[in-house]
Design a protein around this motif. Structure first.
Motif, PDB file in Angstrom:
ATOM      1  N   UNK A   1       2.759  -4.903  -3.710  1.00 40.84           N
ATOM      2  CA  UNK A   1       1.735  -4.461  -4.647  1.00 40.84           C
ATOM      3  C   UNK A   1       2.379  -3.948  -5.928  1.00 40.84           C
ATOM      4  N   UNK A   2       1.792  -4.296  -7.057  1.00 42.28           N
ATOM      5  CA  UNK A   2       2.313  -3.766  -8.310  1.00 42.28           C
ATOM      6  C   UNK A   2       2.053  -2.268  -8.414  1.00 42.28           C
ATOM      7  N   UNK A   3       1.164  -1.736  -7.579  1.00 44.97           N
ATOM      8  CA  UNK A   3       0.975  -0.292  -7.527  1.00 44.97           C
ATOM      9  C   UNK A   3       2.225   0.387  -6.983  1.00 44.97           C
ATOM     10  N   UNK A   4       3.005  -0.361  -6.223  1.00 49.10           N
ATOM     11  CA  UNK A   4       4.264   0.174  -5.688  1.00 49.10           C
ATOM     12  C   UNK A   4       5.404  -0.053  -6.667  1.00 49.10           C
ATOM     13  N   UNK A   5       5.509  -1.273  -7.180  1.00 54.05           N
ATOM     14  CA  UNK A   5       6.627  -1.600  -8.067  1.00 54.05           C
ATOM     15  C   UNK A   5       6.448  -0.992  -9.456  1.00 54.05           C
ATOM     16  N   UNK A   6       5.200  -0.913  -9.937  1.00 58.94           N
ATOM     17  CA  UNK A   6       4.949  -0.396 -11.282  1.00 58.94           C
ATOM     18  C   UNK A   6       5.358   1.068 -11.400  1.00 58.94           C
ATOM     19  N   UNK A   7       5.156   1.830 -10.329  1.00 58.34           N
ATOM     20  CA  UNK A   7       5.486   3.259 -10.357  1.00 58.34           C
ATOM     21  C   UNK A   7       6.899   3.522  -9.857  1.00 58.34           C
ATOM     22  N   UNK A   8       7.659   2.442  -9.626  1.00 54.15           N
ATOM     23  CA  UNK A   8       9.036   2.577  -9.139  1.00 54.15           C
ATOM     24  C   UNK A   8       9.081   3.376  -7.843  1.00 54.15           C
ATOM     25  N   UNK A   9       8.092   3.112  -6.971  1.00 55.25           N
ATOM     26  CA  UNK A   9       8.080   3.762  -5.669  1.00 55.25           C
ATOM     27  C   UNK A   9       7.384   5.103  -5.631  1.00 55.25           C
TER      28      UNK A   9
ATOM     29  N   UNK B   1       4.751   7.941   1.144  1.00 54.22           N
ATOM     30  CA  UNK B   1       4.958   6.516   0.898  1.00 54.22           C
ATOM     31  C   UNK B   1       3.636   5.808   1.169  1.00 54.22           C
ATOM     32  N   UNK B   2       2.927   5.418   0.123  1.00 53.29           N
ATOM     33  CA  UNK B   2       1.605   4.820   0.309  1.00 53.29           C
ATOM     34  C   UNK B   2       1.149   4.098  -0.948  1.00 53.29           C
ATOM     35  N   UNK B   3       0.422   3.003  -0.738  1.00 52.89           N
ATOM     36  CA  UNK B   3      -0.298   2.362  -1.838  1.00 52.89           C
ATOM     37  C   UNK B   3      -1.801   2.474  -1.615  1.00 52.89           C
ATOM     38  N   UNK B   4      -2.206   2.938  -0.420  1.00 50.45           N
ATOM     39  CA  UNK B   4      -3.619   3.252  -0.183  1.00 50.45           C
ATOM     40  C   UNK B   4      -3.727   4.372   0.845  1.00 50.45           C
ATOM     41  N   UNK B   5      -4.751   5.197   0.672  1.00 50.67           N
ATOM     42  CA  UNK B   5      -5.000   6.344   1.547  1.00 50.67           C
ATOM     43  C   UNK B   5      -6.509   6.473   1.752  1.00 50.67           C
ATOM     44  N   UNK B   6      -6.914   6.720   2.992  1.00 48.83           N
ATOM     45  CA  UNK B   6      -8.315   6.983   3.306  1.00 48.83           C
ATOM     46  C   UNK B   6      -8.388   8.150   4.274  1.00 48.83           C
ATOM     47  N   UNK B   7      -9.562   8.754   4.364  1.00 55.35           N
ATOM     48  CA  UNK B   7      -9.750   9.832   5.330  1.00 55.35           C
ATOM     49  C   UNK B   7     -11.230   9.987   5.658  1.00 55.35           C
ATOM     50  N   UNK B   8     -11.463  10.636   6.788  1.00 54.72           N
ATOM     51  CA  UNK B   8     -12.836  10.948   7.193  1.00 54.72           C
ATOM     52  C   UNK B   8     -12.799  12.148   8.126  1.00 54.72           C
ATOM     53  N   UNK B   9     -13.480  13.211   7.739  1.00 47.03           N
ATOM     54  CA  UNK B   9     -13.569  14.372   8.609  1.00 47.03           C
ATOM     55  C   UNK B   9     -14.574  14.106   9.729  1.00 47.03           C
ATOM     56  N   UNK B  10     -14.448  14.853  10.799  1.00 48.14           N
ATOM     57  CA  UNK B  10     -15.255  14.618  11.996  1.00 48.14           C
ATOM     58  C   UNK B  10     -16.747  14.582  11.695  1.00 48.14           C
TER      59      UNK B  10
END
Length: 219
Positions: free
Chosen positions: A75-83, A114-123
């Protein structure tokens, strides 16, 4: 497709947990090594995917809900930000999940998630969440799926078809939809179900692993 599209498609927490266990069980039956499930991830439970080429995700089930992070290294979201972490990925993340952000297994050597996507959901949440107003440009200038969240496609409603395609492409084996559906439906594992997927394996060979995953087996 972005993390917002996936957030709208992911199932409830209980269904997601069963699907994660089912993927690990399917891999165990056919001899795959992409999907795993750990019922003793510290005080929590965790599902994971590793494709051996740097793409991965982790789904952590805690008493407060679920935290998901994934990496798509092309993903360019990873390479563009240099990690470095893409801006906005964690905006709005509840305090309950901050521990996961600093979990060493999910971080680079400098301690950054280390992530290019993150999601969450509380109980008690009624839906899945992602960072507030993530700006995918310039990543989306050259990619239809900029953040790699498509890696979670297999956990959505087309899981049977997705796993059949995965098994054919990666493990070079053809699976019958009904046999895969039985595992995805979280029905107790039987010898017939196992042999329908892999004639060279018996239920007795898998009982210990099924117990580790928390997948039910027939008496």
């Amino acid at each position: 497709m972005t993390v917002y599209d996936i957030a709208a498609r992911l199932p409830s927490i209980d269904v997601l947990r069963e699907r994660c266990k089912a993927l690990a069980m399917l891999d165990a039956i056919v001899g795959g090594d992409y999907y795993a499930y750990d019922r003793e991830w510290g005080e929590d439970e965790a599902a994971s995917m590793r494709n051996g080429s740097g793409e991965e995700y982790d789904v952590v089930f805690t008493a407060d809900g679920v935290f998901i992070r994934g990496v798509y290294h092309e993903s360019s979201m990873f390479t563009y930000t240099d990690g470095r972490l893409w801006p906005g990925l964690l905006d709005g993340l509840p305090e309950e999940f901050q521990t996961q952000v600093h979990e060493p297994a999910f971080c680079r050597q400098d301690g950054t998630l280390d992530a290019t996507f993150v999601l969450w959901r509380r109980t008690n949440d009624e839906r899945w969440h992602a960072g507030d107003d993530i700006d995918f440009s310039p990543a989306d200038d050259d990619e239809v799926d900029p953040d790699g969240s498509w890696l979670l496609d297999i956990l959505c409603d087309d899981i049977v078809a997705e796993y059949i395609e995965h098994a054919k492409d990666v493990y070079e084996t053809d699976l019958h939809p009904a046999a895969v559906e039985q595992i995805v439906a979280f029905r107790p594992l039987t010898n017939a179900a196992v042999r329908a997927l892999n004639p060279e394996v018996e239920l007795a060979d898998l009982r210990e692993q099924a117990e580790e995953y928390g997948y039910p087996t027939a008496a």
